[in-house]
Design an enzyme around this catalytic site. Structure first.
Site, PDB file in Angstrom:
ATOM      1  N   GLU A  24       0.815  -1.063  -0.152  1.00  0.00           N
ATOM      2  CA  GLU A  24      -0.016   0.006   0.072  1.00  0.00           C
ATOM      3  C   GLU A  24       0.842   1.254  -0.104  1.00  0.00           C
ATOM      4  O   GLU A  24       0.686   2.120  -0.653  1.00  0.00           O
ATOM      5  CB  GLU A  24      -0.877  -0.131   1.305  1.00  0.00           C
ATOM      6  CG  GLU A  24      -1.720   1.038   1.158  1.00  0.00           C
ATOM      7  CD  GLU A  24      -2.826   0.870   2.686  1.00  0.00           C
ATOM      8  OE1 GLU A  24      -3.177   2.038   3.204  1.00  0.00           O
ATOM      9  OE2 GLU A  24      -3.054  -0.171   3.122  1.00  0.00           O
ATOM     10  N   ASP A  25       1.876   1.304   0.839  1.00  0.00           N
ATOM     11  CA  ASP A  25       2.654   2.514   1.016  1.00  0.00           C
ATOM     12  C   ASP A  25       3.797   2.583   0.425  1.00  0.00           C
ATOM     13  O   ASP A  25       4.743   3.796   0.529  1.00  0.00           O
ATOM     14  CB  ASP A  25       2.933   2.709   2.464  1.00  0.00           C
ATOM     15  CG  ASP A  25       1.597   2.790   3.352  1.00  0.00           C
ATOM     16  OD1 ASP A  25       0.699   3.090   2.888  1.00  0.00           O
ATOM     17  OD2 ASP A  25       1.645   2.808   4.449  1.00  0.00           O
TER      18      ASP A  25
END
Length: 705
Positions: A76-77
């Site tokens: 996600e990051d």
């Protein structure tokens, strides 16, 4: 301060060295991936995945879950793809990480839709591997512990989502300790002032209660010793959110809730649980109707215990829970105990109860998913499914079915099987006929009567409460509407073509392909459906096939469209004139609604004709079935009890009254308009004749529009 070395030391108590090495590898990989990223508190971002893994270690989760916890924000990051994680750590770990990760940052119309899509993705991943939700819950638990650095608005949003979704999921999975922490932290973030005041009151009351708590505890311990029962007696404290909820839902004061004293007794085995219950009931008088045996019939999340409320000295109510050590462990850790016992190698067969029940719940989520149109609707259905107390009812064979409190026989039918729900027509509760809308109570025996010709009634949506029943009924009605609109559209097209001397059966494949292309439909069924829904006029089709046609759709024909039933989803009956079988009728084709049937004498139809709207001939089938709403206008002399007398007279003609409207014309006369259900004009004539014979009735008529 928590470090990877201190975590490794903790893991050495239950994991193999090779497994710990894999967890450390995942940590260093995540540390490098998150390099340069910081939390709002200013700490390096890697402290969060490490803390999440530490929470999982406290419940002895397996090494793959811990690796996924280390890596759960990498996709996600940091932009690292799932494929890279699969290559480094294996498919199972990558699947858990992907299941926990939010969807790619694409645009959504609303925040609710965004949250719903992400939850839906996670739910599907949970179905493949239950560890997805355990990792997600530990991630959320650490986020709730570190909410302080966030802006107030975001704090409240996360707290609301936690109270609405994650606390109930923890409860459903039997992870009671986590649920309590979710609720208390969520409550404090949502309502900080209320939480502070309630906490202060609780601290003050604890001091005042201490002496009485110790006295009751000593009395219980002494009685157990006298009966030669070894057990641990613990005074239970109510947590903040539980107190707040009871004050709101039961409209009780803080003092009323705190006047109840709660104790837990933990013993060695099930036999001792029941012996302990007997000892407590000999010591204090049990309160009638306040005993629950969750050992014989566990809760839906696998929770087992004996619950009883007894009246102590000076009339003090005392709540007592009695359970074994293993039951107490499962009540705290729930589904997570599955991995606890797997890792310790203990042979404890009942430890898998929560795990199996959790898998059944997730299977139910998938059923809801299959029958749901949107992710937002899916999440709303899941919320209904999560927030519920249970009732336990029996099938005729003695099998126990668990349902939410307030469930009806229709919910029960869908709980047994979707097909049983779709075809149910009646029920018997404890061998007596009962309405399908009657709420069920624990201990009842329910028998569902089915018919292959039956189908779900749209009115059921007004009283069913289980997500499975609601989504299955909606799914069926949507498909039924689709099927009916295709059938109706095809009949309308054949009729229109016949009126213009075009034979449908003689149309070639090229003709049909031309119709599809010209109407912008991807299939013939789509074209028929759009005709049936009134989105494409049949005159358009006839002009494509025969440009010189006058478009005479409404000429008399030997095959008019017929009305077979009152329950068709594509043929509705106008409220302005309320047609019933036997009335001369005509249909207006309304876009998106299908056919709306009017009486030929209806004023609204003449208005539609003048505007050249889609008007079509329609007739009643000779075998038309069902009850149709119509109105009767009764002028009466005003007298006491006239409405009751009128209702009784109508009921004696086997007619249901759906509505009564009274208009007082003057002091001596009233006009009563009744909305009733009849099956034909003959039935209506019998009702009107019966009413006309009443002494106070001056005239009876059917309103004209």
């Amino acid at each position: 301060m928590l470090t990877i070395d201190s975590l490794s030391h903790r893991l050495s108590s239950y994991l193999e060295p090779a497994q710990i090495s894999r967890v450390k590898h995942a940590y260093y990989y995540a540390e490098q991936a998150h390099s340069g990223q910081y939390r709002r508190s200013g700490e390096p971002y890697i402290t969060h995945p490490l803390a999440v893994a530490n929470i999982l270690a406290s419940i002895h989760m397996d090494h793959q879950s811990l690796m996924a916890a280390m890596l759960h924000d990498v996709i996600e990051d940091t932009g690292i793809a799932k494929a890279a994680i699969t290559k480094q750590f294996g498919e199972q770990v990558a699947d858990i990480v992907d299941g926990v990760s939010k969807l790619a940052k694409i645009e959504y119309e609303t925040q609710a839709e965004k949250q719903a899509k992400n939850f839906q993705k996670m739910a599907l991943a949970m179905a493949r591997d239950l560890r997805v939700i355990v990792v997600k819950l530990s991630d959320r638990l650490h986020n709730m512990r570190t909410l302080g650095a966030l802006p107030a608005e975001k704090k409240r949003r996360i707290a609301k989502e936690t109270l609405e979704i994650y606390a109930p999921i923890a409860h459903r999975l039997g992870m009671n300790d986590w649920r309590i922490e979710f609720e208390d932290r969520g409550f404090s973030a949502m309502h900080p002032l209320r939480a502070t005041r309630l906490h202060a009151s609780l601290q003050q009351v604890r001091g005042n209660r201490k002496t009485l708590v110790e006295k009751i505890q000593a009395a219980i311990e002494m009685r157990l010793q006298r009966e030669h029962i070894e057990g641990l007696v613990i005074g239970r404290e109510k947590h903040l959110y539980s107190i707040y909820n009871k004050m709101r839902s039961k409209h009780k004061s803080f003092k009323e809730i705190m006047d109840v004293y709660a104790f837990r007794i933990i013993v060695e085995d099930i036999d001792t649980c029941y012996r302990s219950l007997g000892a407590i009931h000999n010591l204090y008088k049990p309160k009638p109707g306040e005993f629950k045996d969750y050992i014989a019939i566990p809760k839906e999340n696998g929770y087992q215990s004996l619950h009883s409320v007894v009246i102590g000295t000076q009339g003090v109510p005392i709540e007592v829970q009695i359970r074994t050590k293993e039951m107490d462990e499962l009540a705290s850790r729930g589904v997570a105990a599955h991995w606890l016992y797997k890792s310790s190698g203990d042979d404890k067969p009942t430890s898998y109860g929560s795990y199996d029940r959790a898998n059944r719940w997730i299977k139910r989520l998938l059923e809801i998913q299959q029958h749901t149109n949107s992710s937002v609707e899916f999440v709303e259905n899941v919320k209904i499914d999560l927030f519920r107390d249970e009732v336990y009812v029996f099938t005729p064979n003695g099998e126990i079915i668990e349902l939410p409190a307030g469930s009806t026989p229709v919910d029960f039918a869908y709980g047994v099987h979707t097909q049983v729900g779709n075809t149910c027509v009646a029920c018997r509760i404890n061998d007596r006929p009962a309405p399908l809308s009657q709420p069920l109570e624990s201990g009842q025996k329910v028998k569902v009567i089915t018919s292959e010709k039956s189908q779900p009634n749209p009115n059921w949506l007004n009283f069913v409460i289980t997500a499975k029943a609601r989504s299955a009924i909606r799914h069926y009605l949507k498909n039924q509407r689709h099927t009916e609109s295709i059938e109706l559209g095809k009949r309308m097209l054949i009729r229109a073509l016949t009126n213009n001397n075009i034979h449908f059966e003689k149309l070639t494949g090229e003709h049909l392909k031309s119709l599809q292309d010209n109407t912008g439909c991807d299939s013939l069924d789509t074209m028929y459906e759009r005709i049936g829904l009134g989105e494409i006029a049949t005159v358009t089709i006839t002009k494509i096939l025969s440009p010189e046609t006058s478009g005479n759709d409404n000429a008399n024909t030997t095959s008019p469209i017929t009305i077979d039933s009152a329950d068709s989803l594509l043929i509705s009956f106008a409220r302005c004139c309320r047609p019933i079988p036997g009335d001369p009728v005509i249909a207006h084709l309304s876009s998106g609604k299908g056919m709306v049937v009017h009486r030929e004498t209806c004023k609204n139809v003449s208005g539609l004709r003048s505007k050249n709207e889609n008007i079509s001939d329609i007739s009643w089938s000779s075998t038309v079935e069902g009850e149709f709403l119509t109105q009767v206008r009764v002028e009466v002399k005003a007298e006491r009890g006239i409405i009751a007398s009128l209702a009784t007279r109508i009921a004696n003609t086997s007619t249901s009254i759906e509505g009564i409207q009274v208009d007082e014309r003057d002091a001596e006369h009233s006009v009563i308009t009744l909305t009733i259900e009849v099956n034909s004009r003959v039935h209506l004539a019998n009702v009107m004749r019966s009413v006309r014979n009443m002494r106070s009735v001056e005239s009876v008529s059917r309103p004209q529009n």
